[in-house]
Design a protein around this motif. Sequence first.
Motif, mmCIF file in Angstrom:
data_model
loop_
_atom_site.group_PDB
_atom_site.id
_atom_site.type_symbol
_atom_site.label_atom_id
_atom_site.label_comp_id
_atom_site.label_asym_id
_atom_site.label_seq_id
_atom_site.Cartn_x
_atom_site.Cartn_y
_atom_site.Cartn_z
ATOM 1 N N SER A 160 0.838 -1.212 0.000
ATOM 2 C CA SER A 160 0.000 0.000 0.000
ATOM 3 C C SER A 160 0.871 1.260 0.000
ATOM 4 O O SER A 160 0.450 2.303 -0.498
ATOM 5 C CB SER A 160 -0.937 0.002 1.205
ATOM 6 N N GLN A 215 7.167 -0.838 -16.001
ATOM 7 C CA GLN A 215 8.546 -1.151 -15.645
ATOM 8 C C GLN A 215 8.964 -2.368 -16.465
ATOM 9 O O GLN A 215 8.216 -3.325 -16.585
ATOM 10 C CB GLN A 215 8.618 -1.461 -14.153
ATOM 11 N N ALA A 275 3.588 6.006 -5.536
ATOM 12 C CA ALA A 275 3.380 6.105 -6.985
ATOM 13 C C ALA A 275 2.600 7.367 -7.321
ATOM 14 O O ALA A 275 2.757 7.932 -8.397
ATOM 15 C CB ALA A 275 2.648 4.873 -7.496
ATOM 16 N N ARG A 276 1.742 7.803 -6.386
ATOM 17 C CA ARG A 276 0.899 8.977 -6.657
ATOM 18 C C ARG A 276 1.431 10.261 -6.067
ATOM 19 O O ARG A 276 0.817 11.314 -6.213
ATOM 20 C CB ARG A 276 -0.480 8.720 -6.075
ATOM 21 N N SER A 293 8.862 8.953 -11.310
ATOM 22 C CA SER A 293 10.052 9.748 -11.636
ATOM 23 C C SER A 293 10.058 11.086 -10.896
ATOM 24 O O SER A 293 11.100 11.723 -10.782
ATOM 25 C CB SER A 293 10.157 9.964 -13.150
ATOM 26 N N TYR A 298 -3.141 -1.681 -3.948
ATOM 27 C CA TYR A 298 -2.014 -2.103 -4.775
ATOM 28 C C TYR A 298 -2.415 -3.247 -5.703
ATOM 29 O O TYR A 298 -2.899 -4.292 -5.252
ATOM 30 C CB TYR A 298 -0.873 -2.539 -3.863
ATOM 31 N N GLN A 330 16.813 -3.050 -15.005
ATOM 32 C CA GLN A 330 15.408 -2.710 -14.793
ATOM 33 C C GLN A 330 15.221 -1.211 -14.963
ATOM 34 O O GLN A 330 15.999 -0.424 -14.435
ATOM 35 C CB GLN A 330 15.005 -3.137 -13.384
ATOM 36 N N ASP A 336 -4.593 -3.460 2.987
ATOM 37 C CA ASP A 336 -4.294 -3.270 4.403
ATOM 38 C C ASP A 336 -5.581 -3.465 5.183
ATOM 39 O O ASP A 336 -6.622 -2.923 4.820
ATOM 40 C CB ASP A 336 -3.758 -1.856 4.658
ATOM 41 N N LEU A 371 1.784 -1.106 -12.820
ATOM 42 C CA LEU A 371 1.146 -0.799 -11.549
ATOM 43 C C LEU A 371 -0.203 -0.166 -11.868
ATOM 44 O O LEU A 371 -0.261 0.926 -12.423
ATOM 45 C CB LEU A 371 2.044 0.172 -10.778
ATOM 46 N N GLU A 407 11.554 1.742 -5.705
ATOM 47 C CA GLU A 407 11.846 0.994 -6.919
ATOM 48 C C GLU A 407 10.551 0.522 -7.570
ATOM 49 O O GLU A 407 10.384 0.602 -8.782
ATOM 50 C CB GLU A 407 12.717 -0.200 -6.542
ATOM 51 N N ASN A 408 9.624 0.048 -6.741
ATOM 52 C CA ASN A 408 8.381 -0.476 -7.295
ATOM 53 C C ASN A 408 7.386 0.640 -7.627
ATOM 54 O O ASN A 408 6.515 0.464 -8.462
ATOM 55 C CB ASN A 408 7.751 -1.480 -6.327
ATOM 56 N N ALA A 409 7.527 1.793 -6.966
ATOM 57 C CA ALA A 409 6.576 2.885 -7.209
ATOM 58 C C ALA A 409 6.795 3.527 -8.580
ATOM 59 O O ALA A 409 5.892 4.137 -9.132
ATOM 60 C CB ALA A 409 6.703 3.939 -6.121
ATOM 61 N N ARG A 410 8.009 3.359 -9.126
ATOM 62 C CA ARG A 410 8.348 3.851 -10.469
ATOM 63 C C ARG A 410 7.828 5.263 -10.731
ATOM 64 O O ARG A 410 7.251 5.547 -11.774
ATOM 65 C CB ARG A 410 7.860 2.854 -11.538
ATOM 66 N N LYS A 435 11.768 -6.818 -0.701
ATOM 67 C CA LYS A 435 10.377 -6.405 -0.868
ATOM 68 C C LYS A 435 9.527 -7.063 0.212
ATOM 69 O O LYS A 435 9.952 -8.007 0.863
ATOM 70 C CB LYS A 435 9.870 -6.830 -2.247
ATOM 71 N N THR A 450 13.756 2.595 -14.612
ATOM 72 C CA THR A 450 13.312 3.361 -13.447
ATOM 73 C C THR A 450 12.295 4.435 -13.810
ATOM 74 O O THR A 450 11.602 4.933 -12.949
ATOM 75 C CB THR A 450 14.508 4.070 -12.778
ATOM 76 N N SER A 451 12.214 4.788 -15.084
ATOM 77 C CA SER A 451 11.381 5.964 -15.386
ATOM 78 C C SER A 451 10.550 5.812 -16.649
ATOM 79 O O SER A 451 10.387 6.746 -17.414
ATOM 80 C CB SER A 451 12.267 7.207 -15.484
ATOM 81 N N VAL A 477 3.581 1.489 -1.709
ATOM 82 C CA VAL A 477 3.976 1.636 -3.121
ATOM 83 C C VAL A 477 2.951 2.516 -3.836
ATOM 84 O O VAL A 477 3.298 3.428 -4.592
ATOM 85 C CB VAL A 477 4.074 0.255 -3.815
ATOM 86 N N VAL A 478 1.658 2.238 -3.553
ATOM 87 C CA VAL A 478 0.587 3.009 -4.188
ATOM 88 C C VAL A 478 0.697 4.479 -3.779
ATOM 89 O O VAL A 478 0.589 5.380 -4.617
ATOM 90 C CB VAL A 478 -0.789 2.429 -3.778
#
Lengths: 300, 444
Positions: free
Chosen positions: A62, B168, A68-69, A95, B223, B159, B274, B217, A90-93, B443, B161-162, A64-65
């Motif tokens: 959660s 990804q 991400a935003r 930029s 998520y 991998q 969650d 994503l 890393e997972n949220a990607r 992770k 990144t942007s 990551v979400v």
Amino acid sequence: MKIRTIILFALLMPALAHAKLNVVATTPELAAIARDIGGNRIEVVSLAKPTEDTHFVDPKPSFVVKLARADALIEGGAELEIGWLPPLLENARNSRLATDAPGRIAIAPGVQLLEVPTALDRSKGDVHAMGNPHFMTDPLNAKIAAQRIADGLAKLDAAGAETYRSNLAKFNTRIDAKMIEWHKTLAPFLGKRIVAYHNTWPDFGARFGLKIDLFLEPKPGIPPTPASLAEVIAKMKAEHLRVVIVEPYQNRKTADAVAIATGAVVVPVAQYPGGVKGTEGGYVELIDYLVNAIAKGLAQ
Amino acid sequence: MKTVWLCILLALPAEMSLAVENSELDALKKQVLQMQQQLQQLQEKIQQLEAQKTVAPPATPAPATAWSPSQPITVARAGNAYMNMSFDALVNAGGSSKADVTKLQLGDHDPSQRGFSLRNAEIALDGAVDPYLKGFANIVLKLDNNNETEIELEEAYGQTTSLPLNLQLKAGQFFAAFGRQNQQHPHAWAFVDQPLIMNRVLGGDGLRNLGAQLSWLAPTPWYTEAMLGVFNGQGGTTFSFRDAANTYGRTALSRGLRGPGDLLFVPRLASSFDIGDTQTLVLGASAAFGPNDSGADTRTQIYGVDSYWKWKSPEAHGGFPFVSWQTEAMLRRYDAGADPTVPLPAETLEDWGFYSQVLWGFHLGWVLGLRGEFVSGSNGANDVADALLRGDRLRLSPNLTWYPTEFSKLRLQYNYDHGQAFGDAYSVWLQLEFLLGAHAAHKF
């Protein structure tokens, strides 16, 4: 075509009206200061809970979400978050939160960190390569944080720059006024030695002239043993040390046992607003509590 | 510098007073007085600022920026180096009621013999390649039962990144995103050995291969990540696909890639929720589709579902206490070709099974674990020869792990094993892990 434009505009209107900056802070005290600076121009969440050990936060999906935003990420940045923030980012990607992007607001680069090790050696316990990451316990470092947050937010939201600047001025004035009060409260105890569970408090101690350099942990991150506790107890007795401070997640039973053996008092403390009852209000309320609770403990 | 100026300013009027007239002298005196006042004000201001800045002078010297010989591992210093560099070893000791441990422990990183074994010493490297790419490499060294060193390039991939649109891309050699444990390195496992169902359908090495993976994503409030991996699907690390060494008795065809249809495709969808502030649930579904080497047009399908639930105290210290529960179930359909030379008929081998494990971190650094597993499948024509890879098997494994710090662990595990092929077996394993250097965080 016209109708489409109108509909599109109507749909976008609420979004534009509520175009608050989405800010994620790694820890609650940074979130609290961001709230003071950003006011209603930003929406802030903290990833870590005020009661937990922020060295070991779970990198929940959660988060990551949220990342991400996010338009901005506020982090301490002195390796406190190293065990959980990198895989999340890393997972949220995202930029916008890349290292050196305007959205990445790290506090540590503006702060003179204490206890920077000259050599990295894990036989000395959990040593942080960049220095003690608990620097936010010093209110003057909080001013630096506020400054960096205000600068960062202004870069992302130029229209709000004036608001951030005036909120920063308000925050600084408040801290300055409080500093006099806090110094006065702790003045009678200048140079006193306090026992802590973990080496969280060098910045707080240096600021207010307290020696918080005896720990229940034999080495940072290493749980106390009966032998290490006996040593602490002996030192406390010899020096008539009266106060043991313990954070919400640390072993209260151990602290209690030491206090009973030495006639000291246990003072619950926290690094984060909301970590102990009565500190939910924000950063100033937290330091208010810390100063008064420690002064009360030392006065006993 | 300031003092120099002050001296000059103070010295000047004294010399000049001899030469100049009174009126000028007064004016000068006035100026000097003003300057002195200003200086005093400035000094006071400086003192004020300094007092604010450092009530107590910092006990430690300013951080040294230059390298010095007293910083022996500066090269791996996080945030100050181009990459994280770490070495992690898993040393096993123990024994089993069965003399040939390799018949029980089918995972490539499992204990491999009575006494001591070392089946996983990994050198892990990772870091930013440039503003667009991150790079990872995992080089694993193993000692075989003759104490000879085996080496494998377990993972090596880049991998992005942007990429836009929450995408990804990764490419290289890496673990396929199938289920949970397949993506973890052995030192992150909660037990000393690989689950049975993974042995059977993903293979002892796990499912990893040369290929590429695109992940997305989803813009959902919770998520959700969707992944699609495409691999060569060839060799021992793709056990159920074009692995010439695993054809269930059939003569292996060892065919190369004829077209895109011969690639191995691994889609996965994972979601997480969650539950309040202290509980997290992760659910996933994975599949793998590709040809196998047992016939000219024979294919394999694997399906898997996984769940992971964790509760962690809001006052967690060092990550403790916690309770977690992880379960994975997998089903494989392996179309085995007809081989008249052996002879073996064309048939579809079905294998399925699950493991479920509960961990209880009951005290700082201490974890109690219990894992239950069962694997089964349809009857096959070559089952007598494939006894270890097919047939019912049940295993029950309690264990206790002590983490003195996050860089080491000591684990004691007991396995009760019951298989059609060997009856009952009992094993006890002790595992020591140590980690040197800076290792990238894991992770969730």
